[in-house]
Design an enzyme around this catalytic site. Sequence first.
Site, PDB file in Angstrom:
ATOM      1  CG  ASP A 208      23.765  44.464  44.495  1.00 27.92           C
ATOM      2  OD1 ASP A 208      23.883  45.091  43.427  1.00 27.92           O
ATOM      3  OD2 ASP A 208      23.651  45.055  45.586  1.00 27.92           O
ATOM      4  CG  ASP A 236      28.843  29.081  35.991  1.00 26.55           C
ATOM      5  OD1 ASP A 236      29.072  29.248  34.781  1.00 26.55           O
ATOM      6  OD2 ASP A 236      29.518  28.326  36.694  1.00 26.55           O
TER       7      ASP A 236
HETATM    8  C1  IPM Z   1      24.003  50.313  48.346  1.00 25.82           C
HETATM    9  C2  IPM Z   1      25.238  49.485  48.110  1.00 25.82           C
HETATM   10  C3  IPM Z   1      26.457  50.336  48.194  1.00 25.82           C
HETATM   11  C4  IPM Z   1      25.291  48.302  49.083  1.00 25.82           C
HETATM   12  C5  IPM Z   1      26.516  47.445  48.876  1.00 25.82           C
HETATM   13  O1  IPM Z   1      27.008  47.266  47.764  1.00 25.82           O
HETATM   14  O2  IPM Z   1      27.000  46.886  49.866  1.00 25.82           O
HETATM   15  C6  IPM Z   1      24.057  47.400  49.020  1.00 25.82           C
HETATM   16  O3  IPM Z   1      23.981  46.715  47.808  1.00 25.82           O
HETATM   17  C7  IPM Z   1      24.085  46.424  50.161  1.00 25.82           C
HETATM   18  O4  IPM Z   1      24.212  45.205  49.924  1.00 25.82           O
HETATM   19  O5  IPM Z   1      23.972  46.844  51.315  1.00 25.82           O
HETATM   20  C1  IPM Z   2      37.642  27.274  34.923  1.00 19.96           C
HETATM   21  C2  IPM Z   2      37.547  28.749  35.212  1.00 19.96           C
HETATM   22  C3  IPM Z   2      38.903  29.365  35.261  1.00 19.96           C
HETATM   23  C4  IPM Z   2      36.623  29.441  34.204  1.00 19.96           C
HETATM   24  C5  IPM Z   2      36.496  30.930  34.475  1.00 19.96           C
HETATM   25  O1  IPM Z   2      36.534  31.391  35.623  1.00 19.96           O
HETATM   26  O2  IPM Z   2      36.327  31.671  33.498  1.00 19.96           O
HETATM   27  C6  IPM Z   2      35.218  28.838  34.159  1.00 19.96           C
HETATM   28  O3  IPM Z   2      34.506  29.085  35.337  1.00 19.96           O
HETATM   29  C7  IPM Z   2      34.463  29.402  32.987  1.00 19.96           C
HETATM   30  O4  IPM Z   2      33.489  30.131  33.194  1.00 19.96           O
HETATM   31  O5  IPM Z   2      34.855  29.109  31.859  1.00 19.96           O
END
Ligand code: IPM
Ligand code: IPM
Lengths: 337, 337
Positions: A208, A236
């Site tokens: 994240d 991506d």
């Molecule tokens: C600290 C962590 C466990 C938490 C999560 O993953 O949800 C944080 O990233 C959030 O988004 O509140």
């Molecule tokens: C089409 C899909 C299944 C594929 C994946 O998720 O890997 C694509 O997003 C990629 O990154 O090549």
Amino acid sequence: SSSTTPIKATLFPGDGIGPEIAESVKQVFTAADVAIEWDEHYVGTEVDPRTNSFLTWESLQSVLDNKVGLKGPMATPIGKGHRSLNLTLRKELNLYANVRPCYSLPGYKTRYDDVDLITIRENTEGEYSGLEHQVVKGVVESLKIITRKASMRVAEYAFLYAKTHGRKKVSAIHKANIMQKTDGLFLKCCDEVAAKYPEIEYEQVVIDNCCMMLVKNPALFDVLVMPNLYGDIISDLCAGLVGGLGLTPSCNIGEDGIALAEAVHGSAPDIAGKNLANPTALLLSGVMMLRHLKLNKQAEQIHSAIINTIAEGKYRTADLGGTSTTTDFTNAICDHL
Amino acid sequence: SSSTTPIKATLFPGDGIGPEIAESVKQVFTAADVAIEWDEHYVGTEVDPRTNSFLTWESLQSVLDNKVGLKGPMATPIGKGHRSLNLTLRKELNLYANVRPCYSLPGYKTRYDDVDLITIRENTEGEYSGLEHQVVKGVVESLKIITRKASMRVAEYAFLYAKTHGRKKVSAIHKANIMQKTDGLFLKCCDEVAAKYPEIEYEQVVIDNCCMMLVKNPALFDVLVMPNLYGDIISDLCAGLVGGLGLTPSCNIGEDGIALAEAVHGSAPDIAGKNLANPTALLLSGVMMLRHLKLNKQAEQIHSAIINTIAEGKYRTADLGGTSTTTDFTNAICDHL
Ligand SMILES: CC(C)[C@H](C(=O)O)[C@@H](O)C(=O)O
Ligand SMILES: CC(C)[C@H](C(=O)O)[C@@H](O)C(=O)O
């Protein structure tokens, strides 16, 4: 023209716009005098009438024999139970690492300048195990599988890549604060490999936070290595920073030196056959294939011709705001060679 | 000063910079004459000596009684086997939806203008099940659990939110092309709820594509609803578009009208106690709490005062490139009231 014995390489043009952009690659490679002999096979949503299957044994064997190939987009067969052909190829050929360089294309402006990132994605397991079931009605579960073998393999590849490509840092992306065992094992493998490369800076970054930092300041990163789904997402995202999947190449790495370069964008059925598709991602994937074959001179020539054509701005396909056909754009690249 | 009976609200200042930024909220709320009586409890990495636990029964009961609260950052207790207190609170209080509005702050420039997104994250299950084990040596697995109950609940919340907040579109984010059963069930629930809201546009977007489109053109999205981990990732990405977690509020929604607003940034131990922290995320979370309590007039007043102080640019904390202390910044907000 070149007098070297041509290297055989598999070509899967794929579905939709695949054949048109593959044609573009063939034309550019010919213009650059690349000594490649294409071993072309159809893999896609049309069933092979002889074998009644989407993916023939010959197609797979072709990659195994040639050890190198280029693939266009493949649609997923419609109907329940079919798995993506992209994934089938990765699994069947044991293509364990997916390498996606994302860099700003000179002359093609986005919100970000000077992006230069390499995402290296574990390509065979994780959230893509295909293991899912209903526990009781209204309760379903999916299994994410992480193995030491696959994690070590992709970590080794990432550090070797960093070293051989003059990269400074590898970031291992994870969510081990939540998935302590699976992502924890992945991290442990990265730590182990990192210890063998003291000259390469190494860090662990929670996914994240990584995504937040990537959109704020992509220059904080260099090479990123991660489990399958995070790689899918982050590669991506990184492509988005520089313009999208139509501009970014990728290459799948397998055991025994196998490399299958791949344009990861869709098959764009809406514009298929209309001579409107942008062949850049497949062309740049072809360049990655040439570099893998150590045909560096021609790789650089073709790369420069693509970059210069886009930078010049006279010939651009519709996705980049231009009005050129695939053919015009391809001809312009050949003129730059 | 207000003569209304004050509303009791739980306050968990939390760890690190938590107490300082909570002080800032108290000061601003007092200056704005908000009729809130804070019911303050310590939850954090210091163990309660009476119960020898990180999270006391009284702390939980306080939220259950008051039905509304505000929480600062909590660090994760160090040592094996401790789970994040943030997560423990979400689980124990059954806080099923995490709402994170991300909008461009006037006067605080990023690469993106006019971002205005709401991420609504399923907050109780999915990849956060905590179910993990080693299958054999070198092979570990994590379970992702998706239930119809939790998916319907968060989908209902997302559409109701969209409707009551004048939003036009809900996008359900998924990877059902890979996790057909788990993400497939999540999507099916979103589809079902969407059918009851014909006035709200609805779409399904694959997470990798979503991340790419968010960085290319966030204006394509409005309200996004998704399983737990995708929400974790995408909400941070969206925060990154407008400046980061220091500027974005969140609110956790539970059953029976419970709402626990939360600053989702870290506890920043490096600057704790130094009067350097930016209280914006906690202040804006406080504003979300006031809106939840239908104290809309004061919510707007405080919101404007924060926005105007940042826009004016005279008082900014170090994370925003300024040199103000937390106190200076807080005083400036109070002056704007
Ligand atoms: C600290 C962590 C466990 C938490 C999560 O993953 O949800 C944080 O990233 C959030 O988004 O509140
Ligand atoms: C089409 C899909 C299944 C594929 C994946 O998720 O890997 C694509 O997003 C990629 O990154 O090549």
